[in-house]
Design a protein around this motif. Structure first.
Motif, PDB file in Angstrom:
ATOM      1  N   ASP A   1       0.856  -1.178   0.000  1.00 63.55           N
ATOM      2  CA  ASP A   1       0.000   0.000   0.000  1.00 63.55           C
ATOM      3  C   ASP A   1       0.899   1.238   0.000  1.00 63.55           C
ATOM      4  O   ASP A   1       1.876   1.310   0.749  1.00 63.55           O
ATOM      5  CB  ASP A   1      -0.893   0.010   1.250  1.00 63.55           C
TER       6      ASP A   1
ATOM      7  N   ILE B   1      -0.251   4.912  10.433  1.00 71.28           N
ATOM      8  CA  ILE B   1      -1.347   5.771   9.981  1.00 71.28           C
ATOM      9  C   ILE B   1      -2.477   5.795  10.994  1.00 71.28           C
ATOM     10  O   ILE B   1      -3.095   6.822  11.235  1.00 71.28           O
ATOM     11  CB  ILE B   1      -1.856   5.297   8.598  1.00 71.28           C
ATOM     12  N   GLU B   2      -2.745   4.667  11.641  1.00 71.41           N
ATOM     13  CA  GLU B   2      -3.892   4.568  12.544  1.00 71.41           C
ATOM     14  C   GLU B   2      -3.727   5.375  13.788  1.00 71.41           C
ATOM     15  O   GLU B   2      -2.926   5.745  14.355  1.00 71.41           O
ATOM     16  CB  GLU B   2      -4.138   3.102  12.918  1.00 71.41           C
TER      17      GLU B   2
ATOM     18  N   GLN C   1       0.722   5.680  -0.314  1.00 69.21           N
ATOM     19  CA  GLN C   1      -0.132   6.872  -0.345  1.00 69.21           C
ATOM     20  C   GLN C   1       0.760   8.105  -0.444  1.00 69.21           C
ATOM     21  O   GLN C   1       1.727   8.243   0.320  1.00 69.21           O
ATOM     22  CB  GLN C   1      -0.981   6.966   0.925  1.00 69.21           C
TER      23      GLN C   1
ATOM     24  N   PRO D   1      -0.011   0.677   8.160  1.00 67.27           N
ATOM     25  CA  PRO D   1      -1.225   0.847   8.963  1.00 67.27           C
ATOM     26  C   PRO D   1      -0.962   1.216  10.419  1.00 67.27           C
ATOM     27  O   PRO D   1      -1.665   2.045  10.982  1.00 67.27           O
ATOM     28  CB  PRO D   1      -1.910  -0.522   8.865  1.00 67.27           C
ATOM     29  N   LYS D   2       0.041   0.615  11.060  1.00 67.65           N
ATOM     30  CA  LYS D   2       0.304   0.917  12.474  1.00 67.65           C
ATOM     31  C   LYS D   2       0.684   2.377  12.663  1.00 67.65           C
ATOM     32  O   LYS D   2       0.434   2.964  13.706  1.00 67.65           O
ATOM     33  CB  LYS D   2       1.431   0.028  13.009  1.00 67.65           C
TER      34      LYS D   2
END
Length: 95
Positions: free
Chosen positions: A82, A94-95, A84, A91-92
């Motif tokens: 992924d 971004i979250e 961006q 994910p860890k």
């Protein structure tokens, strides 16, 4: 400020250093000498002394701030699960 043998033993424990019992007193003396030297240094007036990066005058080489990685961002991100905005999306983070 001074340290005693109990403090030296605690510091050695925190630093995971094995210090024999008979070395605690000499170490306390050495640490107290260092601390008194630091206290002596803190008495020096440095109000008009600019901060230094080196004790000798050396002009560091500089280079232009340009991209030198071959500008292969798209190739690097091609295999990313992924991505961006030109970065790996984790994910860890971004979250």
């Amino acid at each position: 400020m001074s340290v005693d043998t109990k403090t030296v033993a605690r510091i050695a424990h925190l630093a995971r250093l094995k210090v024999p019992e008979d070395r605690l007193e000499p170490l306390a003396g050495e640490l107290n000498q260092l601390l008194s030297w630091v206290e002596q240094l803190s008495e020096v007036n440095t109000d008009n002394v600019p901060p230094l990066t080196s004790v000798v005058h050396v002009r560091l080489p500089r280079r232009d701030d340009v991209v030198t990685d071959g500008d292969r961002q798209a190739d690097v991100l091609a295999n990313a699960p992924d991505a961006q905005n030109g970065f790996f999306a984790v994910p860890k983070v971004i979250e």
